[in-house]
Enzyme design. Structure first.
Site, PDB file in Angstrom:
ATOM      1  N   TYR A  61       1.078  -1.189   0.208  1.00  0.00           N
ATOM      2  CA  TYR A  61      -0.331  -0.053  -0.386  1.00  0.00           C
ATOM      3  C   TYR A  61       0.678   1.206  -0.098  1.00  0.00           C
ATOM      4  O   TYR A  61       1.819   2.186   0.547  1.00  0.00           O
ATOM      5  CB  TYR A  61      -0.608  -0.180   1.278  1.00  0.00           C
ATOM      6  CG  TYR A  61      -2.152  -1.024   1.865  1.00  0.00           C
ATOM      7  CD1 TYR A  61      -2.139  -1.929   0.423  1.00  0.00           C
ATOM      8  CD2 TYR A  61      -2.110  -1.312   2.888  1.00  0.00           C
ATOM      9  CE1 TYR A  61      -3.276  -3.270   0.405  1.00  0.00           C
ATOM     10  CE2 TYR A  61      -3.307  -2.857   2.474  1.00  0.00           C
ATOM     11  CZ  TYR A  61      -3.481  -3.198   1.271  1.00  0.00           C
ATOM     12  OH  TYR A  61      -3.543  -4.505   1.483  1.00  0.00           O
ATOM     13  N   LEU A 209     -18.674  -3.182   1.104  1.00  0.00           N
ATOM     14  CA  LEU A 209     -19.355  -2.580   0.197  1.00  0.00           C
ATOM     15  C   LEU A 209     -18.931  -2.546  -1.259  1.00  0.00           C
ATOM     16  O   LEU A 209     -19.755  -1.602  -1.939  1.00  0.00           O
ATOM     17  CB  LEU A 209     -19.397  -0.933   0.631  1.00  0.00           C
ATOM     18  CG  LEU A 209     -20.322  -1.001   1.843  1.00  0.00           C
ATOM     19  CD1 LEU A 209     -20.407   0.493   2.561  1.00  0.00           C
ATOM     20  CD2 LEU A 209     -22.172  -1.057   2.012  1.00  0.00           C
ATOM     21  N   GLY A 212     -17.998   0.693  -2.602  1.00  0.00           N
ATOM     22  CA  GLY A 212     -18.830   1.387  -2.362  1.00  0.00           C
ATOM     23  C   GLY A 212     -20.412   1.794  -3.424  1.00  0.00           C
ATOM     24  O   GLY A 212     -20.498   2.483  -3.349  1.00  0.00           O
ATOM     25  N   PHE A 213     -19.502   0.390  -4.116  1.00  0.00           N
ATOM     26  CA  PHE A 213     -20.452   0.844  -5.315  1.00  0.00           C
ATOM     27  C   PHE A 213     -21.819   0.525  -5.666  1.00  0.00           C
ATOM     28  O   PHE A 213     -22.950   0.794  -6.040  1.00  0.00           O
ATOM     29  CB  PHE A 213     -19.957  -0.130  -6.409  1.00  0.00           C
ATOM     30  CG  PHE A 213     -18.778   0.106  -7.452  1.00  0.00           C
ATOM     31  CD1 PHE A 213     -19.349   1.383  -8.351  1.00  0.00           C
ATOM     32  CD2 PHE A 213     -17.286  -0.218  -7.556  1.00  0.00           C
ATOM     33  CE1 PHE A 213     -18.365   1.674  -9.462  1.00  0.00           C
ATOM     34  CE2 PHE A 213     -17.090   0.523  -8.222  1.00  0.00           C
ATOM     35  CZ  PHE A 213     -17.213   1.114  -9.209  1.00  0.00           C
ATOM     36  N   ALA A 215     -23.446   0.564  -2.487  1.00  0.00           N
ATOM     37  CA  ALA A 215     -24.402   1.409  -1.325  1.00  0.00           C
ATOM     38  C   ALA A 215     -24.243   3.007  -2.624  1.00  0.00           C
ATOM     39  O   ALA A 215     -25.386   3.396  -2.509  1.00  0.00           O
ATOM     40  CB  ALA A 215     -23.120   2.150  -0.369  1.00  0.00           C
ATOM     41  N   SER A 216     -23.257   3.433  -3.915  1.00  0.00           N
ATOM     42  CA  SER A 216     -23.151   4.695  -4.268  1.00  0.00           C
ATOM     43  C   SER A 216     -23.747   4.308  -5.740  1.00  0.00           C
ATOM     44  O   SER A 216     -24.607   5.736  -6.392  1.00  0.00           O
ATOM     45  CB  SER A 216     -22.614   5.214  -4.079  1.00  0.00           C
ATOM     46  OG  SER A 216     -22.065   5.622  -3.212  1.00  0.00           O
ATOM     47  N   GLY A 217     -24.516   2.946  -6.221  1.00  0.00           N
ATOM     48  CA  GLY A 217     -24.444   2.614  -7.329  1.00  0.00           C
ATOM     49  C   GLY A 217     -23.670   2.969  -8.333  1.00  0.00           C
ATOM     50  O   GLY A 217     -22.650   4.360  -8.194  1.00  0.00           O
TER      51      GLY A 217
END
Length: 345
Positions: A61, A209, A212-213, A215-217
């Site tokens: 990272y 999630l 994030g996809f 949750a937010s699309g």
């Protein structure tokens, strides 16, 4: 139970961690520019003081910068107050020879991580990706020596196949397997999760999630920098290939609307409900959702108190079947390094 966060046994070798961990990658890499160091150190301190003591990083990272950040944050904490997990094995994700499991490399990586983290030992040391050219027994043999020397306490695998897990476990007990597990990545439920449970190995899921996809699309893509890993995935992964992109977006849109209904009835934030529901599958599961925002961390902690009925779980899991999403969200160049087999010793 520090800060109200319960503890769980991770694996059967004696390791204990907070039931909720903190994935630290996004603080330094993968999701756009690195976040302000001072803010991230404050976030880590807040997490630990709140009882979220399982911190996850990797030498990849940054590279290296996330371990350096964690090392700075640890200076303000008691060493025994955290369970520190890091990884080795990925030199690069471009070109040949990017994954390495040679004994000399294993030892050098461990020594370097100890220096960057500025600690005497690492609680949980993962093989980040398995080297397909080196028998897993060889890599594990060196890790076993590092355990005996006190430089690491427990050994983990990341994105490993069932057969690799079994072979590695035969050399030295594996404490945890890290993998992506969410409503759009349920393939591990077929073989990897049962193998871990058969052998008494803890499960450490990331990406609850779907980065994030879920949750937010599609609107998540708005404002992402070109260096953001999620934008790269959309244009290069099988999940978002031309032939499947429309179907994937339709499922994500539908999924987002459906799972919003559930937390509203409970009065809790949707994202925290989602990861909590996805991983209420046993006391051997210690998820590490990543965040760079104190608000999101607090919501994740609050979700630990949400009570889910069997009906709630059925409703949540019915939103996306095990084969709803076709193809991996990872580009082929990265996917090629997951769940690989190694030569026989």
């Amino acid at each position: 139970m520090k800060g109200g966060v319960r503890r769980i046994k991770l694996g059967s070798q004696g390791m204990e961690v907070s039931a909720l961990g903190l994935g630290c990658m996004g603080m330094s890499a993968g999701y756009g520019p690195p976040k302000p160091e001072e803010d991230m150190i404050k976030l880590i301190h807040h997490a630990v003081n709140s009882g979220v003591t399982h911190l996850d990083t990797s030498d990849f990272y940054g590279p290296y910068t996330n371990e350096i950040l964690i090392g700075k944050a640890l200076k303000g904490l008691e060493r025994g107050s955290v369970e520190l997990a890091t990884k080795f094995g990925i030199k690069s994700l471009d070109g040949e020879g990017e994954i390495c499991g040679n004994p000399e490399y294993v030892r050098a990586c461990c020594e370097d991580s100890l220096k960057r983290l500025d600690v005497d030992y690492i609680d949980l040391y993962y093989i980040h990706r398995v080297d397909p050219r080196v028998p897993i027994e060889i890599t594990m043999g060196e890790l076993k020596k590092l355990v005996e020397e006190g430089k690491i306490r427990y050994i983990g695998l990341s994105e490993a196949s069932p057969s690799t897990i079994r072979r590695a476990h035969a050399v030295h007990p594996i404490t945890a397997v890290q993998l992506e597990w969410s409503l759009w990545t349920r393939v591990p439920e077929e073989e990897v999760i049962p193998t871990c449970r058969e052998l008494g190995i803890g499960i450490v899921p990331f990406g609850p999630l779907g980065s994030g996809f879920l949750a937010s699309g599609p609107k998540l893509l708005e404002g992402l920098t070109d260096s953001d890993f999620r934008k790269v995935c959309v244009f290069k992964s099988p999940l978002f290939a031309t032939i499947t992109r429309g179907r994937t977006w339709n499922i994500i849109r539908s999924h987002s609307k459906e799972f919003m209904k559930l937390p509203r009835r409970k009065g809790v934030p949707p994202p925290s409900w989602h990861w909590r529901g996805s991983y209420t599958k046993g006391f051997d599961v210690g998820p590490i959702p990543g965040t760079t925002k104190t608000e999101n961390l607090n919501q994740n902690i609050e979700s630990l108190y949400v009570k889910l009925s069997p009906e709630d779980m059925l409703e949540l899991e019915s939103i996306a079947s095990i084969d709803a999403f076709k193809g991996s969200r990872l580009p082929p160049t990265i996917l090629a390094h997951s769940n690989v087999e190694t030569p026989q010793l």
